[in-house]
Design a protein around this motif. Structure first.
Motif, PDB file in Angstrom:
ATOM      1  N   GLN A  41     -21.223   4.003  -7.379  1.00 21.77           N
ATOM      2  CA  GLN A  41     -21.833   2.685  -6.694  1.00 21.77           C
ATOM      3  C   GLN A  41     -21.950   2.535  -5.151  1.00 21.77           C
ATOM      4  OE1 GLN A  41     -19.678  -1.111  -7.649  1.00 21.77           O
ATOM      5  NE2 GLN A  41     -19.522  -0.346  -9.929  1.00 21.77           N
ATOM      6  N   GLY A  42     -21.708   3.864  -4.719  1.00 23.66           N
ATOM      7  CA  GLY A  42     -21.790   4.103  -3.116  1.00 23.66           C
ATOM      8  C   GLY A  42     -20.974   3.552  -2.385  1.00 23.66           C
ATOM      9  N   ILE A  43     -19.762   3.128  -2.675  1.00 22.14           N
ATOM     10  CA  ILE A  43     -18.981   2.656  -1.938  1.00 22.14           C
ATOM     11  C   ILE A  43     -18.401   3.663  -0.889  1.00 22.14           C
ATOM     12  CG2 ILE A  43     -16.751   1.055  -1.683  1.00 22.14           C
ATOM     13  CD1 ILE A  43     -17.458   0.439  -4.735  1.00 22.14           C
ATOM     14  N   THR A  44     -18.494   3.023   0.477  1.00 25.56           N
ATOM     15  CA  THR A  44     -18.137   4.068   1.365  1.00 25.56           C
ATOM     16  C   THR A  44     -17.085   3.493   2.342  1.00 25.56           C
ATOM     17  OG1 THR A  44     -18.842   5.675   3.006  1.00 25.56           O
ATOM     18  CG2 THR A  44     -20.132   3.674   3.003  1.00 25.56           C
ATOM     19  N   ASP A  45     -16.819   4.251   3.681  1.00 24.74           N
ATOM     20  CA  ASP A  45     -15.954   3.926   4.650  1.00 24.74           C
ATOM     21  C   ASP A  45     -14.742   3.585   4.028  1.00 24.74           C
ATOM     22  OD1 ASP A  45     -17.902   4.545   6.619  1.00 24.74           O
ATOM     23  OD2 ASP A  45     -18.841   2.657   6.492  1.00 24.74           O
ATOM     24  N   LEU A  46     -14.064   4.266   3.087  1.00 28.85           N
ATOM     25  CA  LEU A  46     -12.879   3.867   2.556  1.00 28.85           C
ATOM     26  C   LEU A  46     -11.758   4.475   3.134  1.00 28.85           C
ATOM     27  CD1 LEU A  46     -13.511   3.962  -1.161  1.00 28.85           C
ATOM     28  CD2 LEU A  46     -13.512   1.983   0.289  1.00 28.85           C
ATOM     29  N   THR A  47     -10.474   3.706   3.549  1.00 30.88           N
ATOM     30  CA  THR A  47      -9.274   4.446   3.844  1.00 30.88           C
ATOM     31  C   THR A  47      -8.674   4.829   2.587  1.00 30.88           C
ATOM     32  OG1 THR A  47      -9.150   3.550   6.000  1.00 30.88           O
ATOM     33  CG2 THR A  47      -7.054   4.154   5.022  1.00 30.88           C
ATOM     34  N   LEU A  48      -8.504   5.982   2.056  1.00 31.07           N
ATOM     35  CA  LEU A  48      -7.923   6.094   0.810  1.00 31.07           C
ATOM     36  C   LEU A  48      -6.347   6.623   1.004  1.00 31.07           C
ATOM     37  CD1 LEU A  48     -10.634   8.691  -0.668  1.00 31.07           C
ATOM     38  CD2 LEU A  48     -10.101   6.273  -1.189  1.00 31.07           C
ATOM     39  N   VAL A  49      -5.635   5.923   0.166  1.00 30.38           N
ATOM     40  CA  VAL A  49      -4.204   6.154   0.119  1.00 30.38           C
ATOM     41  C   VAL A  49      -3.644   6.703  -1.248  1.00 30.38           C
ATOM     42  CG1 VAL A  49      -1.862   4.755   0.566  1.00 30.38           C
ATOM     43  CG2 VAL A  49      -4.190   3.987   1.723  1.00 30.38           C
ATOM     44  N   ARG A  50      -2.955   7.668  -0.880  1.00 34.93           N
ATOM     45  CA  ARG A  50      -2.333   8.333  -1.926  1.00 34.93           C
ATOM     46  C   ARG A  50      -1.161   9.234  -1.843  1.00 34.93           C
ATOM     47  NH1 ARG A  50      -3.024   9.566  -7.446  1.00 34.93           N
ATOM     48  NH2 ARG A  50      -2.579  11.645  -7.985  1.00 34.93           N
ATOM     49  N   MET A  51       0.094   9.166  -2.644  1.00 32.02           N
ATOM     50  CA  MET A  51       1.133   9.779  -2.204  1.00 32.02           C
ATOM     51  C   MET A  51       0.710  11.416  -2.216  1.00 32.02           C
ATOM     52  SD  MET A  51       4.856   8.502  -3.301  1.00 32.02           S
ATOM     53  CE  MET A  51       5.807   9.857  -3.242  1.00 32.02           C
ATOM     54  N   THR A  52       0.225  11.660  -3.598  1.00 32.65           N
ATOM     55  CA  THR A  52      -0.170  13.104  -3.711  1.00 32.65           C
ATOM     56  C   THR A  52      -1.785  13.374  -3.930  1.00 32.65           C
ATOM     57  OG1 THR A  52       0.399  13.023  -6.030  1.00 32.65           O
ATOM     58  CG2 THR A  52       2.027  13.803  -4.498  1.00 32.65           C
ATOM     59  N   HIS A 102       2.175  11.694   6.007  1.00 32.38           N
ATOM     60  CA  HIS A 102       3.871  11.369   6.026  1.00 32.38           C
ATOM     61  C   HIS A 102       4.512  12.330   4.798  1.00 32.38           C
ATOM     62  CE1 HIS A 102       3.706   7.439   7.842  1.00 32.38           C
ATOM     63  NE2 HIS A 102       2.200   7.604   7.797  1.00 32.38           N
ATOM     64  N   SER A 103       5.729  12.129   4.990  1.00 31.51           N
ATOM     65  CA  SER A 103       6.460  12.634   3.711  1.00 31.51           C
ATOM     66  C   SER A 103       6.673  11.995   2.498  1.00 31.51           C
ATOM     67  CB  SER A 103       8.080  12.757   4.319  1.00 31.51           C
ATOM     68  OG  SER A 103       8.738  11.433   4.304  1.00 31.51           O
ATOM     69  N   HIS A 104       6.876  12.612   1.442  1.00 29.15           N
ATOM     70  CA  HIS A 104       7.006  11.764   0.275  1.00 29.15           C
ATOM     71  C   HIS A 104       7.754  10.401   0.401  1.00 29.15           C
ATOM     72  CE1 HIS A 104       4.634  14.583  -1.816  1.00 29.15           C
ATOM     73  NE2 HIS A 104       5.536  15.044  -2.570  1.00 29.15           N
ATOM     74  N   ALA A 105       8.981  10.578   0.986  1.00 29.56           N
ATOM     75  CA  ALA A 105       9.680   9.502   0.989  1.00 29.56           C
ATOM     76  C   ALA A 105       9.256   8.542   1.931  1.00 29.56           C
ATOM     77  CB  ALA A 105      11.389   9.965   1.622  1.00 29.56           C
ATOM     78  N   GLY A 106       8.535   8.944   3.043  1.00 33.38           N
ATOM     79  CA  GLY A 106       7.927   7.829   3.895  1.00 33.38           C
ATOM     80  C   GLY A 106       6.945   7.140   3.417  1.00 33.38           C
ATOM     81  N   MET A 107       6.154   7.701   2.360  1.00 33.47           N
ATOM     82  CA  MET A 107       4.951   7.050   1.649  1.00 33.47           C
ATOM     83  C   MET A 107       5.670   5.973   0.778  1.00 33.47           C
ATOM     84  SD  MET A 107       1.852   7.565   2.592  1.00 33.47           S
ATOM     85  CE  MET A 107       0.869   7.212   1.152  1.00 33.47           C
TER      86      MET A 107
END
Length: 274
Positions: A41-52, A102-107
């Motif tokens: 869908q061409g969605i852009t300018d995202l801030t991607l968040v993920r622990m791993t 971040h660290s895992h614990a921090g996330m």
């Protein structure tokens, strides 16, 4: 209350340019098909968040969907580096990528604070690390009872959290089990929630170790069998180890990556990429 939608319609309705989006799942139940729909869908300018962040974010970053990554570890598990991630950081291709590490614990604690509607979480961590000097989301707080100085991490409240699960009922209650990460916390911290599932069932039977996300915390459910591939859904699919190994040479080369995305994502009409 959640609605059962097509993946295309759910992504179009819930995820927009510039959103902060968490696609969570730890080795297991990673929402690859939803990520591919974001790319289509061409969605852009995202801030991607993920622990791993692993291959799923390598694909999103390489496709130019991300402007920033909030994370605690990144790699192709059992194989090596994420080469599209590295290329974006080191060379700005296909666009520069801002990092908040971040660290895992921090996330995990940031998600817990977000789910608890608190502004920050407190933990013993980050001592001796230079991470606090490189982010404005880590600080310190003094315990009012003991006087001890502790690390404080800002809450994470994604605009959208996306997860994959084994099943949902027709009312939109979602059940997942097996190797879990921070899916529950990421869902409860988000403003909007999309869940892809292996199947819709008439009723959710209790299972040892399973968690159920009630319909009122989920905005949309999309039925996507195999939607976690190349990761897996316990009880439904198995991990495609060969894919993770094959991804390394694909991701190393910009042309090979672009060709793979065109063939397996952009021109796949929603099929699960293999």
């Amino acid at each position: 209350m959640s609605e059962i939608r097509s993946l295309h319609d759910a992504v179009a309705e819930l995820i927009h340019d510039g959103d902060t989006v968490a696609l969570e799942g730890f080795t297991h139940l990673i929402p690859f098909s939803a990520a591919h729909e974001i790319i289509r869908q061409g969605i852009t300018d995202l801030t991607l968040v993920r622990m791993t962040p692993d291959v799923v974010y390598d694909q999103l970053i390489g496709a130019g969907a991300a402007r920033k990554l909030v994370f605690s570890w990144g790699g192709n598990p059992g194989v090596g580096s994420l080469h599209r991630f590295r290329d974006a950081v080191e060379n700005g291709w296909p666009r520069p990528l801002e990092l908040d590490e971040h660290s895992h614990a921090g996330m995990a604690n940031r998600y817990v604070a977000g789910a608890s509607k608190l502004p920050f979480a407190v933990l013993r961590g980050y001592r001796g690390s230079d991470i606090p000097t490189r982010t404005d989301t880590v600080s310190t707080v003094t315990c009012p009872f003991t006087g001890e100085e502790l690390a404080a991490v800002a809450a994470l409240n994604p605009d959208v959290t996306v997860i994959h699960a084994q099943r949902a009922d027709r009312a939109g209650n979602v059940q997942l089990w097996g190797l879990l990460g921070v899916q529950k916390e990421a869902v409860l911290a988000a403003s909007r929630v999309l869940v892809t599932v292996e199947e819709i069932v008439d009723g959710l039977e209790p299972l040892p170790g399973a968690i159920t996300l009630p319909t009122w915390v989920v905005d949309a459910v999309a039925v996507v069998p195999g939607g976690a591939h190349p990761s897996y859904a316990s009880g439904y699919t198995v991990r495609d180890n060969d894919f993770y190994k094959a991804w390394d040479p694909i991701a190393r080369d910009r042309a090979a990556f672009t060709a793979w995305i065109e063939e397996n994502v952009l021109n796949s009409e929603g099929a699960v990429a293999r």
